[in-house]
Scaffold this motif. Sequence first.
Motif, short mmCIF file in Angstrom:
data_model
loop_
_atom_site.label_atom_id
_atom_site.label_comp_id
_atom_site.label_asym_id
_atom_site.label_seq_id
_atom_site.Cartn_x
_atom_site.Cartn_y
_atom_site.Cartn_z
N UNK A 67 64.95 57.00 36.01
CA UNK A 67 64.74 56.41 34.67
C UNK A 67 65.07 54.92 34.62
N UNK A 68 65.91 54.46 35.51
CA UNK A 68 66.24 53.03 35.56
C UNK A 68 64.99 52.21 35.90
N UNK A 69 64.13 52.78 36.72
CA UNK A 69 62.88 52.10 37.09
C UNK A 69 61.92 52.11 35.91
N UNK A 70 61.93 53.22 35.18
CA UNK A 70 61.00 53.37 34.07
C UNK A 70 61.41 52.56 32.84
N UNK A 71 62.71 52.41 32.61
CA UNK A 71 63.21 51.63 31.47
C UNK A 71 64.30 50.67 31.94
N UNK A 72 63.91 49.65 32.72
CA UNK A 72 64.90 48.76 33.33
C UNK A 72 65.68 47.89 32.35
N UNK A 73 65.24 47.83 31.11
CA UNK A 73 65.96 46.98 30.15
C UNK A 73 66.96 47.78 29.31
N UNK A 74 67.06 49.08 29.52
CA UNK A 74 67.99 49.91 28.77
C UNK A 74 69.35 49.87 29.48
N UNK A 75 70.34 49.20 28.88
CA UNK A 75 71.63 49.05 29.56
C UNK A 75 72.32 50.39 29.88
N UNK A 76 72.14 51.39 29.03
CA UNK A 76 72.75 52.70 29.30
C UNK A 76 72.14 53.35 30.53
N UNK A 77 70.84 53.25 30.64
CA UNK A 77 70.14 53.83 31.80
C UNK A 77 70.53 53.07 33.06
N UNK A 78 70.59 51.76 32.99
CA UNK A 78 70.97 50.94 34.15
C UNK A 78 72.40 51.27 34.58
N UNK A 79 73.29 51.42 33.62
CA UNK A 79 74.69 51.74 33.93
C UNK A 79 74.81 53.12 34.57
N UNK A 80 74.06 54.09 34.07
CA UNK A 80 74.07 55.43 34.65
C UNK A 80 73.56 55.41 36.09
N UNK A 81 72.49 54.66 36.34
CA UNK A 81 71.96 54.55 37.70
C UNK A 81 72.99 53.91 38.63
N UNK A 82 73.66 52.86 38.15
CA UNK A 82 74.68 52.20 38.96
C UNK A 82 75.82 53.16 39.30
N UNK A 83 76.31 53.87 38.29
CA UNK A 83 77.41 54.81 38.51
C UNK A 83 77.00 55.92 39.47
N UNK A 84 75.78 56.38 39.35
CA UNK A 84 75.28 57.44 40.22
C UNK A 84 75.20 56.96 41.66
N UNK A 85 74.63 55.78 41.86
CA UNK A 85 74.53 55.24 43.22
C UNK A 85 75.91 54.98 43.82
N UNK A 86 76.84 54.52 43.01
CA UNK A 86 78.20 54.29 43.49
C UNK A 86 78.86 55.59 43.92
N UNK A 87 78.65 56.66 43.16
CA UNK A 87 79.20 57.97 43.55
C UNK A 87 78.62 58.44 44.88
N UNK A 88 77.33 58.24 45.06
CA UNK A 88 76.69 58.63 46.32
C UNK A 88 77.29 57.83 47.48
#
Length: 131
Positions: A67-88
């Motif tokens: 979803x970060x790719x689909x809505x790159x300007x949504x700060x909540x989506x971007x933050x979720x993607x960052x947190x997810x990648x950091x966990x991985x």
Amino acid sequence: MRIGELSKRTGVSPRSLRYYEEQGLLTSSRSDAGQRHYSDAEVERVSLIRQLFDAGMSSQVIAAVLPCVETPSDPDVVELAFATMTRVRDRIDADIAHLIQTRDALDVLIEANSRHRAGLSTTSEPVPRSA
């Protein structure tokens, strides 16, 4: 384009492409005959999905990051993607640390075996084997 063409253009097997679709990572439309048809944009999407898999992400994690790719300007989506990648990444770091410990334990056993083998080669009489 049909699934065979997408497969050729991306180097990803049709089976994997169907799996991506089952997991909600990729979308297609269907012809009247039920054949999958993909847009040209799906070539880039498959490339991104491959990058994410190569980075150690599961299909469930990829579904959370896309979803970060689909809505790159949504700060909540971007933050979720960052947190997810950091966990991985943290999980991969823990796996690496565990593998290093396992390798070190194996090195100890290899060293002990090497000393044992060296002792066997200096023995003048063969050691009888028991049945």
